[in-house]
Motif scaffolding. Structure first.
Motif, PDB file in Angstrom:
ATOM      1  N   ALA A 395       0.814  -1.218   0.000  1.00 41.02           N
ATOM      2  CA  ALA A 395       0.000   0.000   0.000  1.00 41.02           C
ATOM      3  C   ALA A 395       0.849   1.270   0.000  1.00 41.02           C
ATOM      4  N   ARG A 396       2.149   1.140  -0.222  1.00 33.71           N
ATOM      5  CA  ARG A 396       3.018   2.306  -0.238  1.00 33.71           C
ATOM      6  C   ARG A 396       2.965   2.988  -1.607  1.00 33.71           C
ATOM      7  N   THR A 397       3.423   4.242  -1.638  1.00 32.65           N
ATOM      8  CA  THR A 397       3.420   5.032  -2.866  1.00 32.65           C
ATOM      9  C   THR A 397       4.760   5.744  -3.004  1.00 32.65           C
ATOM     10  N   ALA A 398       5.335   5.660  -4.203  1.00 34.51           N
ATOM     11  CA  ALA A 398       6.565   6.392  -4.505  1.00 34.51           C
ATOM     12  C   ALA A 398       6.195   7.711  -5.178  1.00 34.51           C
ATOM     13  N   LEU A 399       6.830   8.774  -4.734  1.00 31.75           N
ATOM     14  CA  LEU A 399       6.612  10.114  -5.269  1.00 31.75           C
ATOM     15  C   LEU A 399       7.922  10.583  -5.896  1.00 31.75           C
ATOM     16  N   VAL A 400       7.863  11.004  -7.143  1.00 32.15           N
ATOM     17  CA  VAL A 400       9.077  11.351  -7.884  1.00 32.15           C
ATOM     18  C   VAL A 400       8.895  12.707  -8.532  1.00 32.15           C
ATOM     19  N   ASP A 467       4.572   5.366   3.349  1.00 26.84           N
ATOM     20  CA  ASP A 467       3.926   4.152   3.852  1.00 26.84           C
ATOM     21  C   ASP A 467       2.720   4.569   4.695  1.00 26.84           C
ATOM     22  N   PRO A 468       1.482   4.301   4.226  1.00 27.11           N
ATOM     23  CA  PRO A 468       0.307   4.744   4.977  1.00 27.11           C
ATOM     24  C   PRO A 468       0.048   3.921   6.237  1.00 27.11           C
ATOM     25  N   VAL A 469       0.704   2.785   6.349  1.00 27.24           N
ATOM     26  CA  VAL A 469       0.514   1.959   7.550  1.00 27.24           C
ATOM     27  C   VAL A 469       1.261   2.568   8.730  1.00 27.24           C
ATOM     28  N   THR A 470       2.513   2.950   8.490  1.00 24.29           N
ATOM     29  CA  THR A 470       3.324   3.542   9.565  1.00 24.29           C
ATOM     30  C   THR A 470       3.264   5.064   9.566  1.00 24.29           C
ATOM     31  N   SER A 658      -6.999  -1.123  -1.953  1.00 28.75           N
ATOM     32  CA  SER A 658      -7.629  -1.424  -3.238  1.00 28.75           C
ATOM     33  C   SER A 658      -7.463  -2.887  -3.610  1.00 28.75           C
ATOM     34  N   THR A 659      -6.509  -3.556  -2.959  1.00 28.17           N
ATOM     35  CA  THR A 659      -6.318  -5.005  -3.095  1.00 28.17           C
ATOM     36  C   THR A 659      -6.085  -5.574  -1.697  1.00 28.17           C
ATOM     37  N   LEU A 660      -6.059  -6.874  -1.626  1.00 28.66           N
ATOM     38  CA  LEU A 660      -5.674  -7.535  -0.375  1.00 28.66           C
ATOM     39  C   LEU A 660      -4.211  -7.931  -0.512  1.00 28.66           C
ATOM     40  N   THR A 661      -3.368  -7.340   0.332  1.00 27.92           N
ATOM     41  CA  THR A 661      -1.935  -7.611   0.275  1.00 27.92           C
ATOM     42  C   THR A 661      -1.555  -8.547   1.410  1.00 27.92           C
ATOM     43  N   CYS A 662      -0.898  -9.641   1.051  1.00 29.47           N
ATOM     44  CA  CYS A 662      -0.381 -10.598   2.029  1.00 29.47           C
ATOM     45  C   CYS A 662       1.142 -10.477   2.041  1.00 29.47           C
ATOM     46  N   GLU A 663       1.709 -10.149   3.211  1.00 26.91           N
ATOM     47  CA  GLU A 663       3.150  -9.975   3.338  1.00 26.91           C
ATOM     48  C   GLU A 663       3.697 -10.888   4.416  1.00 26.91           C
ATOM     49  N   VAL A 664       4.848 -11.500   4.120  1.00 27.18           N
ATOM     50  CA  VAL A 664       5.568 -12.292   5.121  1.00 27.18           C
ATOM     51  C   VAL A 664       7.011 -11.805   5.114  1.00 27.18           C
TER      52      VAL A 664
END
Length: 722
Positions: A395-400, A467-470, A658-664
């Motif tokens: 769910a992160r976004t890069a800004l350039v 990172d919108p989570v942190t 917008s999606t379901l992200t599974c991270e390990v």
């Protein structure tokens, strides 16, 4: 005694020739016209008047016994010499006419002497006296008319030089085709004509460029100007299109490359000039009597034709006017061609630039963005400014945002290459400083590929990851100014915008110098302003003042990023900015606990079952039971892979956006890879199953290890978590 007889005899000859003066003048002029080609019809009257005064002067000298060698040239002869110079005549042409006239006059006098006397001695004395005196008269008159001719020629050349210099100053002030053509029309009416039109080939105004002028010519009236208000002589409005036949005057002038002069009379109006009877009457009523057709050619290619008309000026165009019109038109043609090439290159570069920029606005769970791109308003051309918003895993976004040094197609193409490189490097989830290091290598490699000066390619770039989570933003700069940060307004306190105090690394292309990543925590609703130098700096503009104005506008902006973009562009930029401007505004958002789930796992096989149960329960809470089977399978394979090949700590994280992200994540740096399992292999199919079930999957590396992630598409529309 002999001398007295000679003078008396010459006086008698002069008295006998006086009544025949018109006959003598006609004979004199005819002899000169047969031998000398002036090519200037308006000189005929002056030539006759000059011949009359020459004959009268000589006869008067003979009548009074004056010394011919001391008699100056008559004023009509001086005027004729000046006019001949103004019409572009040659001095040799003038002197030859004097020799022919002299010989004719001697012949007439000797013929008359023969009729009056049979005395050979008197004839010889008369002949000697005439020859001596007439040669002296011709020498003195020639010297005087040559002086007058040269003075008139010098004055003409000086005036012509002044007009040409003024035309060079007034024509081509902008790289704009219509404006340059209008400047040509205005200069033409100021110095040459009463009405001027400029028609350019449609092929010149199109994208295909100039084509040979063959057959019918499709042209557009791009400019016209008159000494009268409103151009009442015009038969066509500016901007209209029409066609010249292949045998018309403009087509002939354009094909030959030589200007043409036409006389216009009531009974002789060219058909190509007035196709209809109504137009012919309008032209005749306007009083137009002469026109010049001057081709516009540049670099060997036809561009169009300028038409110059006279109706208020009584004198018709002469050769001097034609030469001056040709000189001005040739200069204007080069400026028009430069404007044409610049317009085409600018349009191509701008189209390329805009095609490479992302479609905004973008509004997702992580950020709300708005952007503006404004090309340079000067003749420097389109630059290499760009911005980008790149979705990343988790769910992160890069800004350039970046700026390539240079202008035109080369800068736009270089920008496209760098933007592609940034997107490729962002896809492998590098840290900002690592990404800029690789991008610096790309620029250095591009410099070597160019084979020229290693400073030929240079750029600045700012790369940030939110990172919108942190709520954390990590960024690094390669010679680019840091962004402005506008925190949300607190209770009772307005927002206090400021520039981020972050290290700025060297511009891209220097090679071998380090970059540094800075991190900052952003509260919900923080506004980030990423921009290029064109927004705050320019010729005669203090960059520090521009930065202060930027913060001041942001301080008063509590609206959406779209409105804030408009306010910044309006407040900070002139109507024609000297440099390209790229502006990217980002409003950050946080993902609350209802959209993120995290679980710490031991490095034991039993952790797989626990991960599946946690996933099933969380999906039920999110009303995503239909994804349970796919999500359980993906989570099982990722956790199994981490237990088998990684090391503790191991963490499972699920993100609903917008999606379901599974991270390990785990603490090992070993990279997983997708391989083809053979028929009897017991393993090797896990990542293959993940790749089949997920819309995207991949690996990103952190300072402490790695993260394997997979994104599963949600039902449409996605349900809200309970």
């Amino acid at each position: 005694m002999v001398r007295t007889d000679v003078d008396a005899f010459l006086r008698e000859i002069a008295l006998r020739l006086r009544p025949r003066m018109d006959e003598l003048v006609d004979r004199l002029v005819s002899s000169m016209r047969e031998e000398v080609v002036w090519g200037h019809e308006d000189l005929t009257d002056l030539a006759v008047r000059s011949a009359q005064e020459h004959v009268d002067t000589v006869l008067r000298a003979l009548e009074h016994g004056s010394d011919l060698a001391a008699v100056p040239a008559p004023q009509a002869a001086i005027g004729f010499a000046r006019r001949l110079a103004e019409c572009g005549g040659e001095i040799t042409e003038l002197l030859r006419s004097y020799r022919i006239g002299h010989a004719t006059a001697l012949t007439v006098v000797r013929e008359e002497a023969t009729r009056l006397t049979d005395d050979p001695t008197l004839r010889n004395e008369v002949a000697d006296t005439l020859i001596t005196g007439s040669f002296g008269y011709v020498d003195l008159a020639s010297e005087q008319v040559v002086t007058a001719f040269q003075q008139a020629r010098d004055s003409l050349l000086q005036r012509r030089l002044i007009v040409v210099n003024e035309a060079s100053r007034l024509i081509g002030t902008r790289l704009d085709i219509a404006r340059t053509a209008q400047e040509l029309a205005e200069v033409g009416t100021a110095h040459l004509a009463d009405f001027v039109t400029v028609d350019l080939l449609e092929s010149v105004l199109g994208d295909e460029g100039p084509l040979p002028a063959r057959g019918a010519l499709a042209v557009r009236r791009v400019a016209q100007h008159s000494v009268l208000d409103g151009c009442p002589e015009s038969l066509l409005p500016t901007g209209s299109t029409h066609t010249f036949a292949g045998d018309s005057g403009p087509a002939e002038a354009l094909a030959s490359g030589r200007p043409l002069c036409h006389r216009v009379t009531v009974g002789d109006v060219p058909a190509w000039l007035t196709p209809s009877e109504g137009q012919r009457r309008r032209l005749v009523d306007s009083g137009i009597h002469t026109m010049l057709l001057v081709p516009l050619r540049a670099r060997g290619s036809p561009l169009g034709v300028a038409q110059l008309f006279r109706h208020r000026t009584a004198a018709p165009f002469d050769d001097g006017d034609l030469l001056l019109a040709q000189e001005i038109a040739s200069r204007a043609a080069v400026y028009i061609d430069n404007a044409r090439m610049y317009t085409q290159e600018r349009a191509t570069a701008l189209a390329l630039q805009r095609s490479l920029l992302p479609d905004l606005p973008h509004r997702g769970g992580a950020v709300e963005t708005a952007a503006r791109y404004l090309p340079s308003g000067t003749r420097a051309g389109v630059g290499g400014d760009w911005y980008d918003v790149i979705p990343l895993s988790g769910a992160r976004t890069a800004l350039v945002i970046g700026d390539v040094v240079g202008r035109g197609l080369y800068a736009a193409a270089t920008m496209g290459r760098l933007r592609t490189a940034v997107r490729t490097l962002a896809d492998i989830d590098l840290m900002p400083d690592e990404l800029l290091t690789h991008l610096d290598d790309v620029v250095t490699r591009m410099q070597h590929e160019e084979g020229g000066d290693l400073d030929g390619i240079s750029a600045t770039c700012l790369y940030a990851v939110y990172d919108p989570v942190t709520g954390q933003c990590a960024l690094a700069s390669a010679g680019h100014p840091p962004p402005a940060v506008v925190p949300p307004a607190a209770e009772g306190r307005p927002a206090a915008p400021h520039f981020l105090d972050a290290p700025i690394g060297p511009p891209l292309g220097l090679g071998g110098l380090p970059f540094e990543t800075a991190r900052l925590d952003l509260a919900e609703g923080t506004l980030l302003a990423l921009f290029t130098n064109g927004l705050v700096a320019g010729p005669g503009r203090d960059p520090g003042l521009g930065l202060t104005e930027l913060l001041d506008v942001l301080r008063r902006t509590g609206s959406s990023p779209q409105d804030a973009c408009d306010r910044l562009m309006t407040a900070l930029l002139p109507s024609r900015p000297a440099d390209d401007v790229a502006l990217l505004l980002v409003r950050t958002h946080r993902l609350d606990a209802h959209h993120v789930g995290s679980l710490e796992l031991p490095c034991t096989p039993s952790a797989v079952s626990r991960a599946r149960s946690y996933t099933t329960g969380l999906l039920t809470a999110w009303n995503l039971d239909e994804l349970a089977f796919s999500a359980e399978l993906v989570v099982s394979e990722l956790v199994t892979n981490a237990i088998r090949y990684g090391r503790e700590p191991i963490r499972l994280r699920l993100i609903l956006q917008s999606t379901l992200t599974c991270e390990v994540s785990d603490a090992a740096a070993t990279a997983p890879r997708l391989r083809r399992a053979r028929t009897f292999d017991e393993g090797g199919r896990g990542l293959f199953l993940v790749a089949q079930l997920a819309a995207r999957w991949g690996t990103r590396y952190t300072r402490d290890g790695k993260v394997i992630w997979a994104e599963l598409p949600l039902p449409h529309p996605p349900p809200s978590p309970s």
